[in-house]
Design an enzyme around this catalytic site. Structure first.
Site, PDB file in Angstrom:
ATOM      1  N   ASP A  83       0.797  -1.195  -0.083  1.00  0.00           N
ATOM      2  CA  ASP A  83      -0.024   0.070  -0.001  1.00  0.00           C
ATOM      3  C   ASP A  83       0.699   1.276   0.015  1.00  0.00           C
ATOM      4  O   ASP A  83       1.928   1.214   0.613  1.00  0.00           O
ATOM      5  CB  ASP A  83      -0.860  -0.077   1.291  1.00  0.00           C
ATOM      6  CG  ASP A  83      -2.079   0.836   1.049  1.00  0.00           C
ATOM      7  OD1 ASP A  83      -2.803   0.849  -0.014  1.00  0.00           O
ATOM      8  OD2 ASP A  83      -2.720   1.415   2.282  1.00  0.00           O
ATOM      9  N   HIS A 181      -7.172  10.434   6.123  1.00  0.00           N
ATOM     10  CA  HIS A 181      -6.384   9.399   6.868  1.00  0.00           C
ATOM     11  C   HIS A 181      -6.235   9.866   8.251  1.00  0.00           C
ATOM     12  O   HIS A 181      -6.271  11.210   8.684  1.00  0.00           O
ATOM     13  CB  HIS A 181      -4.735   9.314   6.139  1.00  0.00           C
ATOM     14  CG  HIS A 181      -4.873   8.731   4.709  1.00  0.00           C
ATOM     15  ND1 HIS A 181      -4.762   9.666   3.564  1.00  0.00           N
ATOM     16  CD2 HIS A 181      -4.964   7.511   4.160  1.00  0.00           C
ATOM     17  CE1 HIS A 181      -4.768   8.770   2.510  1.00  0.00           C
ATOM     18  NE2 HIS A 181      -4.778   7.511   2.958  1.00  0.00           N
ATOM     19  N   ASN A 231     -10.285   0.776   3.023  1.00  0.00           N
ATOM     20  CA  ASN A 231      -9.189   0.468   3.712  1.00  0.00           C
ATOM     21  C   ASN A 231      -9.479   0.837   5.241  1.00  0.00           C
ATOM     22  O   ASN A 231     -10.112   1.990   5.580  1.00  0.00           O
ATOM     23  CB  ASN A 231      -8.151   1.442   3.282  1.00  0.00           C
ATOM     24  CG  ASN A 231      -7.600   0.920   1.784  1.00  0.00           C
ATOM     25  OD1 ASN A 231      -8.089   0.041   1.296  1.00  0.00           O
ATOM     26  ND2 ASN A 231      -6.707   1.512   1.312  1.00  0.00           N
ATOM     27  N   THR A 234      -6.227   3.180  10.873  1.00  0.00           N
ATOM     28  CA  THR A 234      -6.016   3.927  12.240  1.00  0.00           C
ATOM     29  C   THR A 234      -7.188   3.380  13.495  1.00  0.00           C
ATOM     30  O   THR A 234      -6.757   3.372  14.614  1.00  0.00           O
ATOM     31  CB  THR A 234      -6.530   5.490  12.049  1.00  0.00           C
ATOM     32  OG1 THR A 234      -5.641   6.063  11.271  1.00  0.00           O
ATOM     33  CG2 THR A 234      -6.712   6.314  13.351  1.00  0.00           C
TER      34      THR A 234
END
Length: 280
Positions: A83, A181, A231, A234
């Protein structure tokens, strides 16, 4: 169970109108947790190792070998994905390290440079039987982020996405639709109309990055509007760290507190795997 190609998992989910979850692996405990959760849930999963994780381990080979071994020993259906790669040298290690897919990340570049970089990497990857994901638009939250996920102009334009896919030849497209993200709280708001518009414009599966910050009902809705690969990173880190902090004062044996972190990640992954309808 043998490792299966990421392309097969994504294609099956897309055909069934559902999604497949991809989980970041940082240490072997993460790989073990993801595999255990997939076994419990009876669902497939993608084990993904980022360029940053490879750098943390001073190279790709050790963490890739450990993760692949966990997958081989598991009864779950799992694939191995590399990734967020912008290092061509790392990309070239992928085929011999057990990966069937890679995310080429040139998203910080201007459009023309992104296309040129991604097209060249995709041609090499396809020659080596790797399925390729890329990113257009800007999903915020990276350490070097020049903008947030809500800055004007960073979200993916459907017509530009269609041109980008045609010009690069990628097999899947990560798009900027409001997620970010590294979010520890589920407070992001996705533009579901934009997701649907991009799905109509491009022929390849769509990928949602930064889903740890997206409310669970919006993840389900995003899949209903056209997202396929989801995805997760975290959310696993938060669960692992919280469990280790709680267990650490009770033991000086790393196996005990790392096991607590692994168990916490297993619970989170199992819950997320059952969030979406199963692939027949």
């Amino acid at each position: 169970m043998t490792l299966v190609p990421t392309a097969d998992l994504v294609a099956a989910a897309r055909a069934a109108g559902t999604g497949v979850l991809a989980f970041n692996v940082i240490t072997i405990e993460y790989a073990q947790a993801i595999a255990a959760a997939a076994e419990r849930a009876g669902r497939p999963a993608i084990l993904q190792i980022s360029q940053n994780a490879a750098r943390y381990h001073s190279g790709l080979s050790a963490i890739a070998a450990a993760t692949a071994e966990v997958a081989w020993r598991s009864s779950a259906t799992l694939s191995l994905h590399l990734d967020h790669v912008d290092d061509i040298g790392l990309l070239e290690q992928a085929p011999d390290s057990g990966f069937s897919s890679v995310m080429v990340d040139a998203s910080a570049l201007a459009y023309a440079a992104n296309v040129a970089t991604t097209r060249k990497a995709t041609e090499w990857a396809h020659d080596h039987r790797l399925w390729v994901e890329a990113e257009l638009g800007y999903v915020g939250g990276k350490p070097d982020a020049p903008a947030s996920a809500h800055t004007a102009g960073v979200r993916t334009d459907p017509s530009e996405a269609a041109r980008y896919v045609a010009e690069t030849g990628v097999d899947a497209l990560a798009v900027a639709v409001g997620s970010s993200h590294a979010m520890a709280d589920r407070t992001a708001s996705l533009d579901l109309d934009l997701v649907a518009a991009i799905r109509e414009a491009v022929p390849v599966p769509l990928v949602l990055h930064g889903s740890s910050g997206v409310p669970l009902d919006q993840i389900r809705a995003a899949v209903g509007h056209g997202m396929v690969k989801i995805n997760v990173g975290t959310a696993l880190n938060v669960a692992f760290t919280d469990a280790v902090r709680e267990a650490l004062p009770q033991s000086r044996d790393p196996r005990r507190y790392l096991a607590a972190g692994r168990d916490a990640v297993t619970e989170v992954v199992e819950r997320l795997l059952t969030l979406l309808p199963a692939t027949p």
